[in-house]
Write a protein that holds these residues in place. Structure first.
Motif, PDB file in Angstrom:
ATOM      1  N   UNK A 165       9.912  29.762  40.330  1.00 33.21           N
ATOM      2  CA  UNK A 165      11.323  29.398  40.180  1.00 33.21           C
ATOM      3  C   UNK A 165      11.497  27.884  40.315  1.00 33.21           C
ATOM      4  N   UNK A 166      10.748  27.286  41.251  1.00 31.86           N
ATOM      5  CA  UNK A 166      10.844  25.842  41.463  1.00 31.86           C
ATOM      6  C   UNK A 166      10.429  25.048  40.241  1.00 31.86           C
ATOM      7  N   UNK A 167       9.399  25.529  39.561  1.00 35.74           N
ATOM      8  CA  UNK A 167       8.948  24.871  38.333  1.00 35.74           C
ATOM      9  C   UNK A 167      10.043  24.904  37.274  1.00 35.74           C
ATOM     10  N   UNK A 168      10.698  26.045  37.161  1.00 32.96           N
ATOM     11  CA  UNK A 168      11.775  26.172  36.169  1.00 32.96           C
ATOM     12  C   UNK A 168      12.975  25.306  36.548  1.00 32.96           C
ATOM     13  N   UNK A 169      13.278  25.241  37.838  1.00 30.82           N
ATOM     14  CA  UNK A 169      14.398  24.406  38.277  1.00 30.82           C
ATOM     15  C   UNK A 169      14.137  22.938  37.945  1.00 30.82           C
ATOM     16  N   UNK A 170      12.892  22.501  38.158  1.00 30.25           N
ATOM     17  CA  UNK A 170      12.538  21.124  37.811  1.00 30.25           C
ATOM     18  C   UNK A 170      12.724  20.852  36.331  1.00 30.25           C
ATOM     19  N   UNK A 171      12.358  21.838  35.502  1.00 21.62           N
ATOM     20  CA  UNK A 171      12.527  21.690  34.052  1.00 21.62           C
ATOM     21  C   UNK A 171      14.006  21.617  33.686  1.00 21.62           C
TER      22      UNK A 171
ATOM     23  N   UNK B 242      21.500  26.291  37.577  1.00 19.58           N
ATOM     24  CA  UNK B 242      22.393  26.733  38.653  1.00 19.58           C
ATOM     25  C   UNK B 242      21.966  28.107  39.171  1.00 19.58           C
ATOM     26  N   UNK B 243      21.646  29.006  38.242  1.00 21.19           N
ATOM     27  CA  UNK B 243      21.193  30.345  38.643  1.00 21.19           C
ATOM     28  C   UNK B 243      19.887  30.257  39.441  1.00 21.19           C
ATOM     29  N   UNK B 244      18.938  29.494  38.897  1.00 20.03           N
ATOM     30  CA  UNK B 244      17.621  29.375  39.532  1.00 20.03           C
ATOM     31  C   UNK B 244      17.738  28.695  40.892  1.00 20.03           C
ATOM     32  N   UNK B 245      18.562  27.652  40.952  1.00 24.11           N
ATOM     33  CA  UNK B 245      18.720  26.919  42.207  1.00 24.11           C
ATOM     34  C   UNK B 245      19.239  27.794  43.324  1.00 24.11           C
ATOM     35  N   UNK B 246      20.264  28.579  43.039  1.00 23.72           N
ATOM     36  CA  UNK B 246      20.821  29.461  44.076  1.00 23.72           C
ATOM     37  C   UNK B 246      19.847  30.583  44.431  1.00 23.72           C
ATOM     38  N   UNK B 247      19.058  31.004  43.448  1.00 22.57           N
ATOM     39  CA  UNK B 247      18.023  32.015  43.738  1.00 22.57           C
ATOM     40  C   UNK B 247      17.002  31.439  44.720  1.00 22.57           C
ATOM     41  N   UNK B 248      16.645  30.178  44.511  1.00 23.04           N
ATOM     42  CA  UNK B 248      15.672  29.528  45.392  1.00 23.04           C
ATOM     43  C   UNK B 248      16.231  29.321  46.799  1.00 23.04           C
ATOM     44  N   UNK B 249      17.516  29.005  46.891  1.00 29.77           N
ATOM     45  CA  UNK B 249      18.112  28.814  48.215  1.00 29.77           C
ATOM     46  C   UNK B 249      18.093  30.111  49.017  1.00 29.77           C
ATOM     47  N   UNK B 250      18.109  31.244  48.316  1.00 33.99           N
ATOM     48  CA  UNK B 250      17.999  32.539  48.999  1.00 33.99           C
ATOM     49  C   UNK B 250      16.567  32.788  49.468  1.00 33.99           C
ATOM     50  N   UNK B 251      15.599  32.436  48.595  1.00 32.72           N
ATOM     51  CA  UNK B 251      14.190  32.709  48.908  1.00 32.72           C
ATOM     52  C   UNK B 251      13.650  31.735  49.948  1.00 32.72           C
ATOM     53  N   UNK B 252      13.977  30.450  49.769  1.00 25.71           N
ATOM     54  CA  UNK B 252      13.451  29.392  50.645  1.00 25.71           C
ATOM     55  C   UNK B 252      14.589  28.547  51.215  1.00 25.71           C
ATOM     56  N   UNK B 253      15.344  29.093  52.136  1.00 22.42           N
ATOM     57  CA  UNK B 253      16.484  28.329  52.663  1.00 22.42           C
ATOM     58  C   UNK B 253      16.080  27.075  53.433  1.00 22.42           C
ATOM     59  N   UNK B 254      14.811  26.975  53.811  1.00 22.66           N
ATOM     60  CA  UNK B 254      14.368  25.814  54.575  1.00 22.66           C
ATOM     61  C   UNK B 254      13.666  24.750  53.753  1.00 22.66           C
TER      62      UNK B 254
END
Length: 627
Positions: free
Chosen positions: A427-433, A444-456
């Protein structure tokens, strides 16, 4: 008259003579033949075999790892009801462990009516060396319960099994026992202790153990240097190596490998060359491991020519050798060279590619803009043509490959069709792209998904915030940053460094700590004016704060990359290449600035960020502005 055939049984002297023949230097075939003769004599001798006879033949079985022959000796003891001493039973344990038959070794240990510290240690050491950590620790506990006191070799062996969270807790308890029994000053025990702490990331505890050692050998010195290097504390590892060298430390190939790892992290080419000279002068025998480390070091320090030269002269190459060279080309964005070397590897067919090999090839295609070639290789994997099955990381490489090429929607669809749940890295790779190609909807979708998976993970907040900022959505920027504060997430500060006369000069954004800060600040401003006259336009989109344009330009001038580049121009002679390392991804504006440094000042510029190398000559970058 019936004549019976008499069998002449060998005398005790004959048996001893046959066994002693085993100790004479000879070729292995003859030696095994002699061993078989001795075993035959043993069978004929029967109950007359003595301790010395068994000991001699067992020692030969151990030295030759003669498993079947050793079993025959063991069987003979049982058949003749011979009761071997603790010493002989321990030799049986050693024999079986050397022949990788831990089950037989454990059986011997279990059957022993009496065990000593050597018996226990032989078994514990065998389990530790083969990665059976829990079994080794369990045996150690049994040993203590039996009332047998460990010695320095027992402690050194069991500490190597104190890995993982549970193992580390037990390791601390073992350390307490070491202190109680006064073994903390023993060099073997100390080396194992500091290695245990270092591998668990407790480098200060490791350093404490090291400093308390009354004597330090190459093993303990290497262990502490390796500990720093493995934790990414490259500067500390290098400084410690220097200090120990001044104290007269002897180095081996493992020491140099650890130091080269540190130099790879620092991308300190001058230091690396000096270390290479150290290796050559030390007359250490050529080692594949050391050569692999040199390839890795030169690649990460930006000198692919030296890396390839070492690769080409290697008499033996392992898959790690090929991977090191492939990764080097990949990080420099040389996709064509990656494919060429991979083809050579397959044509030679001496070493089979592994999963890391394919990762390097896919990454090379990604960084080199060869997405179609990369996709072909991935689909060859899935069809079984390469002999390596795709793993999570390979799918992640495909996402990165498509994302870098601007095929963000295709990458998103690819993720949806993957045969497993996407990892945070994917997901992080896609967010960077999405950030690079300004795809706010998917981002926006990917970013919020990542905040759920890796809040830290601070990086996810920063990229999502940057994505919103680039779209001018300042309300969302503030919302993300408020959430970041609420979650107490701290962003890793960006920093750049440059090596000058084997001293590393580090700069942070708007840095005012460097001794030559006034010169550097003035140089940055001077360069900005000159470059604007030549066509340079500051990319204000790289400033992710809602401030006016003048303030944005001021922020850009304070970026650590520009400070390091300016210092390089001030502090190095003309025509000398400038090498700058950045711990994060270099921003677009600093990349453009570096191209103007090369074009206007006539300097070759080498930039290494967290993703790849940028070699800029005459104002043109090896990445083709694609990174």
């Amino acid at each position: 008259m019936l004549h019976t055939k008499h069998v002449l049984f060998p005398t005790h002297k004959t048996i001893i003579h046959q066994l002693r023949l085993l100790c004479l230097p000879s070729n292995s075939q003859h030696s095994l033949s002699t061993l078989h003769q001795a075993l035959l004599q043993m069978s004929l001798r029967g109950h007359d075999m003595k301790f010395q006879d068994y000991n001699t033949v067992l020692n030969e079985c151990v030295s030759k790892r003669a498993f079947r022959e050793g079993q025959r000796v063991h069987a003979h003891m049982i058949k003749t009801h011979y009761l071997p001493s603790v010493f002989l039973r321990t030799r049986l344990i050693v024999l079986y462990t050397k022949c990788d038959s831990l089950r037989d070794a454990l059986h011997v240990l279990d059957e022993m009516p009496e065990r000593n510290v050597v018996s226990w240690t032989a078994m514990i050491s065998a389990c530790s060396q083969r990665g059976y950590a829990s079994q080794a620790l369990n045996l150690f506990v049994q040993m203590l319960r039996s009332g047998t006191e460990p010695n320095e070799f027992t402690f050194a062996s069991v500490l190597t099994s104190c890995i993982g969270s549970l193992g580390f807790i037990l390791g601390r308890q073992v350390h307490s026992l070491i202190l109680k029994l006064n073994y903390e000053s023993h060099v073997y025990v100390g080396s194992s202790l500091l290695d245990m702490y270092a591998k668990d990331g407790k480098i200060h505890e490791a350093q404490g153990v090291f400093e308390c050692l009354p004597e330090r050998d190459v093993v303990s010195c290497t262990a502490i240097i390796s500990g720093y290097a493995q934790l990414g504390l490259d500067g500390e590892a290098l400084e410690l190596f220097r200090k120990l060298q001044e104290e007269g430390m002897q180095s081996n190939y493992v020491t140099y490998t650890s130091v080269l790892t540190a130099l790879s992290g620092l991308a300190a080419l001058d230091h690396g060359k000096q270390m290479h000279n150290h290796v050559l002068r030390s007359e250490i025998p050529s080692s594949v491991v050391l050569q692999n480390s040199l390839i890795d070091m030169y690649s990460k320090c930006g000198n692919l020519t030296y890396a390839r030269r070492i690769f080409d002269i290697m008499h033996e190459r392992t898959v790690i050798s090929w991977n090191a060279m492939l990764v080097g080309y990949s990080k420099h964005g040389k996709g064509g060279e990656v494919l060429e070397l991979f083809t050579l590897m397959r044509e030679e067919n001496k070493v089979k590619p592994d999963s890391v090999t394919i990762l390097a090839v896919l990454s090379g295609c990604s960084h080199g803009g060869l997405e179609d070639k990369g996709l072909d290789i991935f689909y060859d994997m899935t069809s079984g043509k390469i002999g390596v099955l795709p793993e999570t990381e390979h799918y992640g490489c495909v996402v990165d490959l498509l994302g870098r090429a601007g095929r963000v929607e295709e990458a998103f669809d690819f993720i949806k069709k993957m045969p497993f749940e996407p990892t945070a890295a994917i997901w992080g790779s896609l967010l960077g792209a999405c950030k690079v190609h300004s795809n706010v909807d998917i981002g926006e979708f990917v970013g919020h998904r990542l905040l759920e998976i890796e809040p830290g993970n601070a990086g996810n907040y920063v990229i999502l915030s940057n994505l919103y900022a680039s779209a001018g959505r300042w309300e969302e920027v503030r919302s993300v940053r408020d959430l970041m504060l609420k979650m107490a997430v701290i962003k890793e500060p960006g920093r750049s460094w440059i090596e000058l006369d084997q001293v590393l000069h580090t700069f942070h954004a708007s840095d005012r700590s460097h001794p030559r800060r006034e010169e550097v600040s003035a140089k940055v401003k001077e360069l900005s004016v000159r470059f604007k006259e030549a066509g340079y336009v500051p990319d204000l989109s790289c400033v992710l704060y809602d401030v006016d344009e003048e303030q944005k330009e001021k922020i850009l001038l304070g970026h650590s990359e520009k400070l390091a580049l300016s210092f390089g121009l001030i502090a190095t002679p003309e025509n000398v290449p400038i090498r700058v390392i950045k711990n994060l991804r270099i921003c677009v504006d600093c990349h453009n600035f570096a191209k103007y440094v090369s074009k206007i000042n006539g300097r070759d510029v080498f930039l290494r960020d967290k993703n790849r190398f940028h070699q800029i000559v005459g104002g043109k970058c090896s990445c083709g502005d694609y990174w």
